[in-house]
Design a protein around this motif. Structure first.
Motif, PDB file in Angstrom:
ATOM      1  N   ASP A  32      51.071   2.178  22.713  1.00 15.30           N
ATOM      2  CA  ASP A  32      50.223   1.186  21.780  1.00 15.30           C
ATOM      3  C   ASP A  32      49.390   0.509  22.752  1.00 15.30           C
ATOM      4  N   ILE A  33      48.532   1.001  23.853  1.00 14.61           N
ATOM      5  CA  ILE A  33      48.118   0.384  24.336  1.00 14.61           C
ATOM      6  C   ILE A  33      46.240   1.110  23.706  1.00 14.61           C
ATOM      7  N   ALA A  34      46.034   2.097  22.801  1.00 17.17           N
ATOM      8  CA  ALA A  34      45.057   2.674  22.692  1.00 17.17           C
ATOM      9  C   ALA A  34      44.918   3.448  21.309  1.00 17.17           C
ATOM     10  N   ASN A  35      44.099   2.953  20.872  1.00 16.62           N
ATOM     11  CA  ASN A  35      44.063   3.973  19.255  1.00 16.62           C
ATOM     12  C   ASN A  35      44.847   5.235  19.322  1.00 16.62           C
ATOM     13  N   ARG A  36      44.451   5.532  20.343  1.00 12.18           N
ATOM     14  CA  ARG A  36      44.922   7.360  19.961  1.00 12.18           C
ATOM     15  C   ARG A  36      45.693   7.443  21.215  1.00 12.18           C
ATOM     16  N   PRO A  37      46.400   8.742  20.961  1.00 10.95           N
ATOM     17  CA  PRO A  37      47.428   9.299  23.001  1.00 10.95           C
ATOM     18  C   PRO A  37      45.874   9.486  23.708  1.00 10.95           C
ATOM     19  N   PHE A  38      46.510   9.457  25.428  1.00 13.49           N
ATOM     20  CA  PHE A  38      45.222   9.616  26.315  1.00 13.49           C
ATOM     21  C   PHE A  38      46.661  10.086  27.483  1.00 13.49           C
ATOM     22  N   LEU A  39      45.452  10.945  28.229  1.00 18.84           N
ATOM     23  CA  LEU A  39      47.082  10.539  29.631  1.00 18.84           C
ATOM     24  C   LEU A  39      46.377   9.852  31.648  1.00 18.84           C
ATOM     25  N   ALA A  40      47.203   9.429  31.836  1.00 18.85           N
ATOM     26  CA  ALA A  40      46.899   8.692  33.313  1.00 18.85           C
ATOM     27  C   ALA A  40      47.442   9.291  34.782  1.00 18.85           C
ATOM     28  N   GLN A  41      46.851   9.443  35.942  1.00 14.40           N
ATOM     29  CA  GLN A  41      47.209  10.132  36.684  1.00 14.40           C
ATOM     30  C   GLN A  41      47.436   8.946  37.767  1.00 14.40           C
ATOM     31  N   MET A  42      48.374   8.521  37.576  1.00  6.74           N
ATOM     32  CA  MET A  42      48.760   7.323  38.037  1.00  6.74           C
ATOM     33  C   MET A  42      49.079   7.332  39.545  1.00  6.74           C
ATOM     34  N   LEU A  43      47.787   6.792  40.917  1.00  5.79           N
ATOM     35  CA  LEU A  43      47.728   6.860  41.503  1.00  5.79           C
ATOM     36  C   LEU A  43      48.517   5.878  42.999  1.00  5.79           C
ATOM     37  N   LEU A  44      48.573   4.715  42.532  1.00  2.00           N
ATOM     38  CA  LEU A  44      48.936   3.956  42.670  1.00  2.00           C
ATOM     39  C   LEU A  44      49.579   3.038  41.905  1.00  2.00           C
ATOM     40  N   SER A  45      51.002   2.776  42.260  1.00  2.57           N
ATOM     41  CA  SER A  45      51.633   1.460  40.830  1.00  2.57           C
ATOM     42  C   SER A  45      52.611   0.715  41.605  1.00  2.57           C
TER      43      SER A  45
ATOM     44  N   SER B 197      54.144  -4.030  41.510  1.00  4.24           N
ATOM     45  CA  SER B 197      53.775  -4.382  40.865  1.00  4.24           C
ATOM     46  C   SER B 197      54.210  -5.555  42.040  1.00  4.24           C
ATOM     47  N   ARG B 198      54.090  -5.680  43.542  1.00  4.84           N
ATOM     48  CA  ARG B 198      53.764  -6.463  44.404  1.00  4.84           C
ATOM     49  C   ARG B 198      53.154  -7.525  44.650  1.00  4.84           C
ATOM     50  N   GLU B 199      52.957  -8.401  44.282  1.00  2.00           N
ATOM     51  CA  GLU B 199      51.815  -9.726  44.691  1.00  2.00           C
ATOM     52  C   GLU B 199      50.471  -9.308  45.512  1.00  2.00           C
ATOM     53  N   GLY B 200      48.938  -9.342  45.130  1.00  2.00           N
ATOM     54  CA  GLY B 200      48.010  -8.374  45.881  1.00  2.00           C
ATOM     55  C   GLY B 200      48.417  -6.758  46.074  1.00  2.00           C
ATOM     56  N   ASP B 201      49.304  -6.157  45.364  1.00  2.00           N
ATOM     57  CA  ASP B 201      48.965  -4.465  46.247  1.00  2.00           C
ATOM     58  C   ASP B 201      48.046  -4.145  45.207  1.00  2.00           C
ATOM     59  N   MET B 202      47.150  -3.216  45.078  1.00  2.00           N
ATOM     60  CA  MET B 202      45.915  -2.774  44.481  1.00  2.00           C
ATOM     61  C   MET B 202      47.229  -1.763  43.951  1.00  2.00           C
ATOM     62  N   THR B 203      46.297  -0.918  41.843  1.00  2.00           N
ATOM     63  CA  THR B 203      46.980  -0.008  41.219  1.00  2.00           C
ATOM     64  C   THR B 203      45.568   0.500  41.087  1.00  2.00           C
ATOM     65  N   ALA B 204      45.847   1.942  41.251  1.00  2.77           N
ATOM     66  CA  ALA B 204      45.282   2.984  40.598  1.00  2.77           C
ATOM     67  C   ALA B 204      45.567   3.824  39.664  1.00  2.77           C
ATOM     68  N   MET B 205      44.946   4.061  39.090  1.00  2.33           N
ATOM     69  CA  MET B 205      44.904   5.888  37.723  1.00  2.33           C
ATOM     70  C   MET B 205      43.603   6.209  37.739  1.00  2.33           C
TER      71      MET B 205
ATOM     72  N   PHE C 235      36.448  11.234  27.937  1.00  2.36           N
ATOM     73  CA  PHE C 235      36.029  11.008  28.717  1.00  2.36           C
ATOM     74  C   PHE C 235      37.441  10.509  30.245  1.00  2.36           C
ATOM     75  N   SER C 236      36.740  10.311  31.339  1.00  2.00           N
ATOM     76  CA  SER C 236      37.612  10.274  32.672  1.00  2.00           C
ATOM     77  C   SER C 236      36.558   9.601  33.244  1.00  2.00           C
ATOM     78  N   TYR C 237      37.525   8.558  33.943  1.00  2.00           N
ATOM     79  CA  TYR C 237      37.630   7.488  34.934  1.00  2.00           C
ATOM     80  C   TYR C 237      38.924   6.894  35.639  1.00  2.00           C
ATOM     81  N   LEU C 238      38.133   6.316  37.003  1.00  2.00           N
ATOM     82  CA  LEU C 238      38.923   6.217  37.978  1.00  2.00           C
ATOM     83  C   LEU C 238      39.010   4.612  37.671  1.00  2.00           C
ATOM     84  N   SER C 239      40.595   4.359  37.530  1.00  2.20           N
ATOM     85  CA  SER C 239      40.430   2.529  37.645  1.00  2.20           C
ATOM     86  C   SER C 239      41.222   1.649  38.626  1.00  2.20           C
ATOM     87  N   VAL C 240      40.432   0.408  38.954  1.00  5.64           N
ATOM     88  CA  VAL C 240      41.285   0.300  40.667  1.00  5.64           C
ATOM     89  C   VAL C 240      41.707  -0.951  40.265  1.00  5.64           C
ATOM     90  N   GLN C 241      42.839  -1.720  40.975  1.00  4.92           N
ATOM     91  CA  GLN C 241      43.009  -3.535  40.079  1.00  4.92           C
ATOM     92  C   GLN C 241      44.048  -3.661  40.532  1.00  4.92           C
TER      93      GLN C 241
END
Length: 144
Positions: free
Chosen positions: A30-43, A45-53, A117-123
């Motif tokens: 439910d997050i995109a118009n079609r399926p895609f894959l993600a490699q979870m690097l950092l996941s 839910s702790r305040e201030g932690d970084m997440t990356a994929m 399209f492949s990208y690395l995201s950090v948030q």
């Protein structure tokens, strides 16, 4: 992130190596118009932690509109994609380009119609999440 992406309560507390091809999972449907894959690097839910994929999208795949409570850094690894701030025209991005989406900025990103399209995201996590999903991408053409 979506619940499927938030598997850990906090980031690792010591050096960690993720091997190429490890931790790859299908993104929630439910997050995109079609399926895609993600490699979870950092996941986390702790305040201030970084997440990356690292994300892998087939041609024409576009995320739904979303925002990040503390912004998002997106680094294009391969292919050609489009990034779009709500209310503005989409911009083409290519391997090596870096995009910053500001805190709370409504946006979307995805693969061009003729390129993977492949990208690395950090948030960063705020109030237990690193992303707030909004509405679907199907109603608008990203290549305006």
């Amino acid at each position: 992130m979506s619940a499927a992406f938030e598997k850990e309560s906090e980031s690792p507390t010591r050096m960690t190596v993720w091997r190429d091809g490890s931790n790859i999972t299908a993104a929630p449907p439910d997050i995109a118009n079609r399926p895609f894959l993600a490699q979870m690097l950092l996941s986390s839910s702790r305040e201030g932690d970084m997440t990356a994929m690292r994300v892998f999208m087939e041609p024409g795949t576009m995320t739904n509109w979303h925002s990040h409570p503390r912004g998002q850094l997106l680094f294009v690894v391969s292919g050609i994609g489009h990034v779009q701030r709500h209310g503005e025209a989409a911009e083409c991005v290519r391997a090596g380009d870096t995009v910053w989406f500001a805190e709370g900025e409504r946006h979307r990103h995805g693969a061009a119609s003729d390129s993977s399209f492949s990208y690395l995201s950090v948030q960063c996590v705020r109030d237990g999440t690193a992303v707030r999903w909004l509405d679907t991408a199907e109603s608008e053409d990203a290549e305006q």
